[in-house]
Design a protein around this motif. Structure first.
Motif, mmCIF file in Angstrom:
data_model
loop_
_atom_site.group_PDB
_atom_site.id
_atom_site.type_symbol
_atom_site.label_atom_id
_atom_site.label_comp_id
_atom_site.label_asym_id
_atom_site.label_seq_id
_atom_site.Cartn_x
_atom_site.Cartn_y
_atom_site.Cartn_z
ATOM 1 N N GLY A 1 0.815 -1.213 0.000
ATOM 2 C CA GLY A 1 0.000 0.000 0.000
ATOM 3 C C GLY A 1 0.845 1.258 0.000
ATOM 4 O O GLY A 1 1.767 1.410 -0.808
ATOM 5 N N ASP A 2 0.554 2.178 0.942
ATOM 6 C CA ASP A 2 1.268 3.453 0.989
ATOM 7 C C ASP A 2 2.752 3.298 1.326
ATOM 8 O O ASP A 2 3.532 4.229 1.150
ATOM 9 C CB ASP A 2 0.623 4.385 2.024
ATOM 10 N N SER A 3 3.130 2.140 1.852
ATOM 11 C CA SER A 3 4.543 1.889 2.177
ATOM 12 C C SER A 3 5.265 1.140 1.059
ATOM 13 O O SER A 3 6.322 0.560 1.291
ATOM 14 C CB SER A 3 4.634 1.076 3.478
ATOM 15 N N ALA A 4 4.695 1.179 -0.135
ATOM 16 C CA ALA A 4 5.251 0.404 -1.252
ATOM 17 C C ALA A 4 6.469 1.078 -1.869
ATOM 18 O O ALA A 4 6.492 1.433 -3.052
ATOM 19 C CB ALA A 4 4.178 0.180 -2.313
ATOM 20 N N TYR A 5 7.480 1.251 -1.064
ATOM 21 C CA TYR A 5 8.756 1.817 -1.488
ATOM 22 C C TYR A 5 9.808 1.147 -0.620
ATOM 23 O O TYR A 5 9.855 1.353 0.594
ATOM 24 C CB TYR A 5 8.724 3.332 -1.300
ATOM 25 N N LEU A 6 10.624 0.305 -1.207
ATOM 26 C CA LEU A 6 11.501 -0.574 -0.435
ATOM 27 C C LEU A 6 12.380 0.129 0.603
ATOM 28 O O LEU A 6 12.585 -0.418 1.691
ATOM 29 C CB LEU A 6 12.352 -1.423 -1.382
ATOM 30 N N PRO A 7 12.927 1.333 0.320
ATOM 31 C CA PRO A 7 13.709 1.990 1.364
ATOM 32 C C PRO A 7 12.922 2.258 2.646
ATOM 33 O O PRO A 7 13.504 2.299 3.736
ATOM 34 C CB PRO A 7 14.150 3.308 0.700
ATOM 35 N N ILE A 8 11.606 2.425 2.537
ATOM 36 C CA ILE A 8 10.785 2.656 3.723
ATOM 37 C C ILE A 8 10.827 1.446 4.642
ATOM 38 O O ILE A 8 10.926 1.574 5.866
ATOM 39 C CB ILE A 8 9.316 2.948 3.331
ATOM 40 N N VAL A 9 10.730 0.254 4.069
ATOM 41 C CA VAL A 9 10.612 -0.967 4.875
ATOM 42 C C VAL A 9 11.956 -1.636 5.141
ATOM 43 O O VAL A 9 12.016 -2.619 5.881
ATOM 44 C CB VAL A 9 9.651 -1.971 4.201
ATOM 45 N N SER A 10 13.027 -1.109 4.569
ATOM 46 C CA SER A 10 14.326 -1.794 4.632
ATOM 47 C C SER A 10 14.901 -1.889 6.036
ATOM 48 O O SER A 10 15.719 -2.766 6.314
ATOM 49 C CB SER A 10 15.333 -1.098 3.717
ATOM 50 N N THR A 11 14.505 -1.000 6.933
ATOM 51 C CA THR A 11 15.058 -1.009 8.291
ATOM 52 C C THR A 11 14.085 -1.597 9.312
ATOM 53 O O THR A 11 14.352 -1.558 10.514
ATOM 54 C CB THR A 11 15.440 0.414 8.739
ATOM 55 N N TRP A 12 12.987 -2.157 8.849
ATOM 56 C CA TRP A 12 11.957 -2.681 9.754
ATOM 57 C C TRP A 12 12.527 -3.705 10.732
ATOM 58 O O TRP A 12 12.214 -3.685 11.913
ATOM 59 C CB TRP A 12 10.819 -3.291 8.945
ATOM 60 N N MET A 13 13.374 -4.598 10.260
ATOM 61 C CA MET A 13 13.915 -5.644 11.138
ATOM 62 C C MET A 13 14.790 -5.080 12.256
ATOM 63 O O MET A 13 14.912 -5.693 13.321
ATOM 64 C CB MET A 13 14.690 -6.682 10.342
ATOM 65 N N ASP A 14 15.417 -3.945 12.032
ATOM 66 C CA ASP A 14 16.165 -3.294 13.101
ATOM 67 C C ASP A 14 15.226 -2.483 13.992
ATOM 68 O O ASP A 14 15.411 -2.411 15.206
ATOM 69 C CB ASP A 14 17.245 -2.379 12.529
ATOM 70 N N ASP A 15 14.206 -1.886 13.383
ATOM 71 C CA ASP A 15 13.273 -1.054 14.146
ATOM 72 C C ASP A 15 12.524 -1.849 15.216
ATOM 73 O O ASP A 15 12.168 -1.304 16.262
ATOM 74 C CB ASP A 15 12.251 -0.396 13.208
ATOM 75 N N ILE A 16 12.276 -3.142 14.958
ATOM 76 C CA ILE A 16 11.465 -3.929 15.876
ATOM 77 C C ILE A 16 12.299 -4.774 16.850
ATOM 78 O O ILE A 16 11.756 -5.620 17.563
ATOM 79 C CB ILE A 16 10.456 -4.834 15.109
ATOM 80 N N LYS A 17 13.600 -4.535 16.898
ATOM 81 C CA LYS A 17 14.464 -5.341 17.772
ATOM 82 C C LYS A 17 14.099 -5.212 19.249
ATOM 83 O O LYS A 17 14.328 -6.132 20.031
ATOM 84 C CB LYS A 17 15.932 -4.939 17.577
ATOM 85 N N SER A 18 13.520 -4.085 19.644
ATOM 86 C CA SER A 18 13.175 -3.896 21.054
ATOM 87 C C SER A 18 11.840 -4.542 21.425
ATOM 88 O O SER A 18 11.476 -4.580 22.603
ATOM 89 C CB SER A 18 13.109 -2.401 21.377
ATOM 90 N N ASP A 19 11.111 -5.049 20.430
ATOM 91 C CA ASP A 19 9.817 -5.694 20.666
ATOM 92 C C ASP A 19 10.049 -7.191 20.889
ATOM 93 O O ASP A 19 10.472 -7.910 19.982
ATOM 94 C CB ASP A 19 8.897 -5.469 19.466
ATOM 95 N N LYS A 20 9.762 -7.668 22.089
ATOM 96 C CA LYS A 20 10.073 -9.043 22.453
ATOM 97 C C LYS A 20 9.367 -10.081 21.588
ATOM 98 O O LYS A 20 9.858 -11.200 21.432
ATOM 99 C CB LYS A 20 9.733 -9.277 23.926
ATOM 100 N N LYS A 21 8.226 -9.733 21.028
ATOM 101 C CA LYS A 21 7.507 -10.724 20.226
ATOM 102 C C LYS A 21 8.240 -11.052 18.929
ATOM 103 O O LYS A 21 7.932 -12.046 18.265
ATOM 104 C CB LYS A 21 6.088 -10.258 19.929
ATOM 105 N N TYR A 22 9.222 -10.209 18.571
ATOM 106 C CA TYR A 22 10.021 -10.471 17.377
ATOM 107 C C TYR A 22 11.411 -10.993 17.726
ATOM 108 O O TYR A 22 12.276 -11.100 16.847
ATOM 109 C CB TYR A 22 10.152 -9.207 16.522
ATOM 110 N N ALA A 23 11.629 -11.340 18.984
ATOM 111 C CA ALA A 23 12.960 -11.785 19.418
ATOM 112 C C ALA A 23 13.429 -13.027 18.677
ATOM 113 O O ALA A 23 14.639 -13.239 18.503
ATOM 114 C CB ALA A 23 12.955 -12.043 20.923
ATOM 115 N N PHE A 24 12.491 -13.841 18.210
ATOM 116 C CA PHE A 24 12.868 -15.063 17.500
ATOM 117 C C PHE A 24 13.618 -14.772 16.210
ATOM 118 O O PHE A 24 14.289 -15.645 15.647
ATOM 119 C CB PHE A 24 11.613 -15.901 17.205
#
Length: 262
Positions: A56-79
């Motif tokens: 959708g509105d985030s359909a530009y790869l540079p926008i989503v490229s850092t998502w995996m680093d952005d969510i490191k503090s969220d324990k549900k993504y610790a896996f």
């Protein structure tokens, strides 16, 4: 909307060169966005359309490229933490590596590629797969993401960078890129120099091929740390490798997305 988001990222990336410390100029920010920007230039029409429909509105790869680093503090993504790297210790062969039961970068790439290729995957699952692949292909091309387990991929290899404390992983993650003071779009423009023939050759590589390339480079750079006093000469000798790996990552990311979504 998408144009506004692109403009915002460009402006903030430029400002961050002057306002933020070097530690933040990781492959996880400027470098990852540059990889994604290169990939944008090599997507085919079908893949672009599919990405627009999924993100959708985030359909530009540079926008989503850092998502995996952005969510490191969220324990549900610790896996996902082990997915960022693949460790091969000094003198060890790939076949002898005890794979992490929680996954690694090769498994993460393989699993997310399968999600995109599966017609039964939901839009939510595909959106997450695009975000993860965009990040992991970038990580896989940073040599020290295939470093030694014993020193955490070079994080324990202490060096000085222009006289200030750093480590060899950070030098490759952020210090060399930060020293150039470029926005991610500028960096991508400098890097994206592959010919059509070279693009085809690069996109024929498997993730395991990419991993072995990084491991070979990493082995070389471990040996060249020397006394660990790094600065202008180190940039002069090695920055072209940074540009090359960003280009290769972007071209190959586009190839994976083209095949899975095209």
């Amino acid at each position: 909307m998408k144009r506004c988001i692109k403009s915002f990222i460009v402006v903030t990336a430029v400002l961050s060169v002057y306002l933020l410390p070097n530690e933040l100029f990781a492959w996880g920010q400027t470098g990852h966005r540059a990889v994604a920007e290169v990939a944008e230039h090599h997507l085919n029409k079908k893949a672009k359309k599919a990405i627009e429909e999924i993100l959708g509105d985030s359909a530009y790869l540079p926008i989503v490229s850092t998502w995996m680093d952005d969510i490191k503090s969220d324990k549900k993504y610790a896996f996902m933490s082990p997915w960022h790297y693949f460790n091969i210790d000094k003198g060890q062969k790939f076949e002898d590596v005890e794979r992490n039961p929680k996954g690694d970068i090769l498994k993460g790439i393989d699993d997310m590629t399968k999600v995109l290729e599966d017609e039964n995957s939901t839009k939510t699952q595909k959106a997450r797969a695009i975000k993860i692949l965009t990040h992991l292909i970038g990580d896989l091309h940073q040599p020290f993401h295939v470093g030694h387990k014993s020193d955490l991929g070079g994080n324990k290899v202490k060096v000085t960078w222009f006289g200030k404390p750093s480590n060899i992983h950070r030098v490759w993650d952020s210090d060399m890129i930060g020293s150039k003071g470029l926005s991610y779009t500028e960096l991508a423009k400098f890097c994206d120099t592959a010919t059509k023939e070279e693009v085809a050759k690069l996109q024929s590589a498997t993730p395991k091929d990419m991993m072995f390339e990084s491991h070979e480079l990493c082995t070389k750079f471990y040996q060249e740390v020397g006394e660990g006093k790094l600065g202008y000469r180190y940039i002069y000798d090695n920055y072209h490798v940074v540009e090359r790996r960003i280009m290769e990552a972007g071209v190959r990311l586009a190839g994976i997305l083209n095949k899975a979504l095209g």
